[in-house]
Design a protein around this motif. Sequence first.
Motif, PDB file in Angstrom:
ATOM      1  N   ASN A 375      32.638  41.999  32.743  1.00 11.31           N
ATOM      2  CA  ASN A 375      33.367  42.838  33.441  1.00 11.31           C
ATOM      3  C   ASN A 375      32.813  42.767  34.966  1.00 11.31           C
ATOM      4  O   ASN A 375      33.999  42.526  35.941  1.00 11.31           O
ATOM      5  CB  ASN A 375      33.114  44.883  33.451  1.00 11.31           C
ATOM      6  N   GLN A 376      31.780  42.099  34.980  1.00  8.62           N
ATOM      7  CA  GLN A 376      31.323  41.533  36.380  1.00  8.62           C
ATOM      8  C   GLN A 376      31.108  40.373  36.489  1.00  8.62           C
ATOM      9  O   GLN A 376      30.655  39.787  37.214  1.00  8.62           O
ATOM     10  CB  GLN A 376      30.304  42.508  37.291  1.00  8.62           C
ATOM     11  N   ARG A 377      32.124  40.079  35.885  1.00 11.55           N
ATOM     12  CA  ARG A 377      32.163  38.785  36.250  1.00 11.55           C
ATOM     13  C   ARG A 377      31.342  37.508  36.070  1.00 11.55           C
ATOM     14  O   ARG A 377      31.333  36.889  36.621  1.00 11.55           O
ATOM     15  CB  ARG A 377      33.419  38.427  37.337  1.00 11.55           C
ATOM     16  N   HIS A 417      39.356  35.227  32.549  1.00  7.25           N
ATOM     17  CA  HIS A 417      38.725  36.856  33.835  1.00  7.25           C
ATOM     18  C   HIS A 417      38.848  35.634  34.649  1.00  7.25           C
ATOM     19  O   HIS A 417      39.329  35.295  36.278  1.00  7.25           O
ATOM     20  CB  HIS A 417      37.854  37.222  33.775  1.00  7.25           C
ATOM     21  N   ARG A 418      37.601  34.338  34.687  1.00 11.72           N
ATOM     22  CA  ARG A 418      37.632  33.275  35.528  1.00 11.72           C
ATOM     23  C   ARG A 418      38.962  32.753  36.102  1.00 11.72           C
ATOM     24  O   ARG A 418      39.459  32.130  37.128  1.00 11.72           O
ATOM     25  CB  ARG A 418      36.698  32.267  34.994  1.00 11.72           C
ATOM     26  N   SER A 419      39.903  32.460  34.850  1.00 14.31           N
ATOM     27  CA  SER A 419      40.727  31.455  35.848  1.00 14.31           C
ATOM     28  C   SER A 419      42.450  32.667  35.988  1.00 14.31           C
ATOM     29  O   SER A 419      42.752  31.483  36.733  1.00 14.31           O
ATOM     30  CB  SER A 419      41.865  30.785  34.617  1.00 14.31           C
ATOM     31  N   ARG A 420      42.088  33.572  35.292  1.00 11.07           N
ATOM     32  CA  ARG A 420      43.030  34.627  36.253  1.00 11.07           C
ATOM     33  C   ARG A 420      42.527  34.775  37.969  1.00 11.07           C
ATOM     34  O   ARG A 420      43.829  34.858  38.739  1.00 11.07           O
ATOM     35  CB  ARG A 420      42.822  36.234  36.513  1.00 11.07           C
ATOM     36  N   GLU A 421      41.866  34.853  38.289  1.00  9.01           N
ATOM     37  CA  GLU A 421      40.660  35.363  39.109  1.00  9.01           C
ATOM     38  C   GLU A 421      41.319  34.102  40.540  1.00  9.01           C
ATOM     39  O   GLU A 421      41.214  34.319  41.399  1.00  9.01           O
ATOM     40  CB  GLU A 421      39.212  35.633  39.296  1.00  9.01           C
ATOM     41  N   ALA A 422      40.848  32.900  39.790  1.00  8.28           N
ATOM     42  CA  ALA A 422      41.494  32.109  40.631  1.00  8.28           C
ATOM     43  C   ALA A 422      42.395  31.640  40.596  1.00  8.28           C
ATOM     44  O   ALA A 422      42.890  30.164  41.603  1.00  8.28           O
ATOM     45  CB  ALA A 422      39.959  30.869  39.850  1.00  8.28           C
ATOM     46  N   GLY A 423      43.177  31.896  40.275  1.00 15.81           N
ATOM     47  CA  GLY A 423      44.924  31.940  40.942  1.00 15.81           C
ATOM     48  C   GLY A 423      45.340  30.918  40.292  1.00 15.81           C
ATOM     49  O   GLY A 423      46.624  30.313  40.127  1.00 15.81           O
TER      50      GLY A 423
END
Length: 440
Positions: A375-377, A417-423
Amino acid sequence: MHLTFRPHSLWRSGVLKTSFRPRFQVHSVPTTRFISTWKEELEEVNYAAKAPLSGRVHILGMGNLGCFFAHSLATRRSPPPITICLHNDYLYQAFVRKRGQISVSTHGLDDVRTGFDVETVDEEGRWYTMPPVDKRPSSFNSEYQSLPDNGPIECLIICTKAHHTELAIKDISHRLTKDSTICLVHNGMGVLDSINQNVFPDPNNRPHYIQTVFSHGLGRNDSFKISHLGVGTTILSPVGDPSIPPTTPEADHTWAPSTKYLLRLLTLTPPLVAVADTPAGLLQYQLEKLAVNCVINPLTALSDCTNGEILYSFSFTRVMRLLLFEISAVICALPELQGIPGIEDRFSPERLRRLVVNIASNTAKNHSSMQQDINQRRLTEIEYFNGWVVRRGEELGIKCALNYMIKHLVAAKAATHRSREAGAIPLDLDNVISTNEPPI
Ligand SMILES: CC(C)(CO)[C@@H](O)C(=O)[O-]
């Protein structure tokens, strides 16, 4: 009657329930030993030492574990000199803002300790001893610092997560000698092997190690401010020569003075509830903890739930049982455990299941470390849990398909999570042109 304290008195009765002959006799320990000063402990170790130790303990990794170790040592009637190693300026400034205090709260009561020495590292990897907290500049500035302190470290307690430990030790390895002792406090298996392989490949110039199994419940309130949520234990064991199986009794005199001193210091620090065990005893506790971590951590991380929530679903129970069948098969086949009677019972799938259920219900409201990491990446320790089971299984010819799947599901969740956040834009593989050929 005054009894001289000897290393064998570290092996308290009740700990040595292993079935082979312990390396040390268990003697009755006079209670006064438990309030001995660190100098008395040091004197006993330095008595016959060629190069006397200063008794300083360095702590690297100031998360919950590092704060707990530093604070516990500082609660001793006579604390040893403690240096906390802060690996960036951000942490150093946070520590200055906290006025050099580390606080542990138990049942809502804060216990605040000070008196820690601090070292920070610059971009070139040089460590500096910082001036006392009330005289120090607000940020790292080498003009104000003394010369880089590259002095050797006698005793290092390393409290970083499993995946950071090797790198953290690499950064400080120029200060660790074959007389130093590193106490490793992390979850999971396999870290020591990669440190030996990648940081200290020469067995003749390697520091000594103490491995631990830590089971206190800790929570974070703020930087350098934690809560002690549940009393557990700290099981410690010096690591013997890797060429000697852990079940072989080993002579006490092979321990380095820094190992004896650190073991003695930690076992006589009451808040740690520390006990020394044999390498084979410790390995068995490590493997029990591994089995628990291999089930609770990924299941709670994948389902984003508390530890207790995995107990109330038939589907979770099925997954738990299947994972434990593989884990039990690998553990029971490990060559390093062969010769220890009772292994098949201790590590049977049913006994491991009971262990997992007990721990999940005792920590029912807690969020596992892996669930928090996801959750905290942050990076997870999955490679040192299920990943280790898969790797050891492969070596032993045991296929661990479910553990392999779990390991990849956790990795996939982190990657999503990572790819979502990196757009990131999902790749349309059908239309990716990887060569000069026209698309099909
Ligand atoms: C007990 C445990 C598995 C879950 O709280 C803990 O070791 C953790 O979070 O890793």
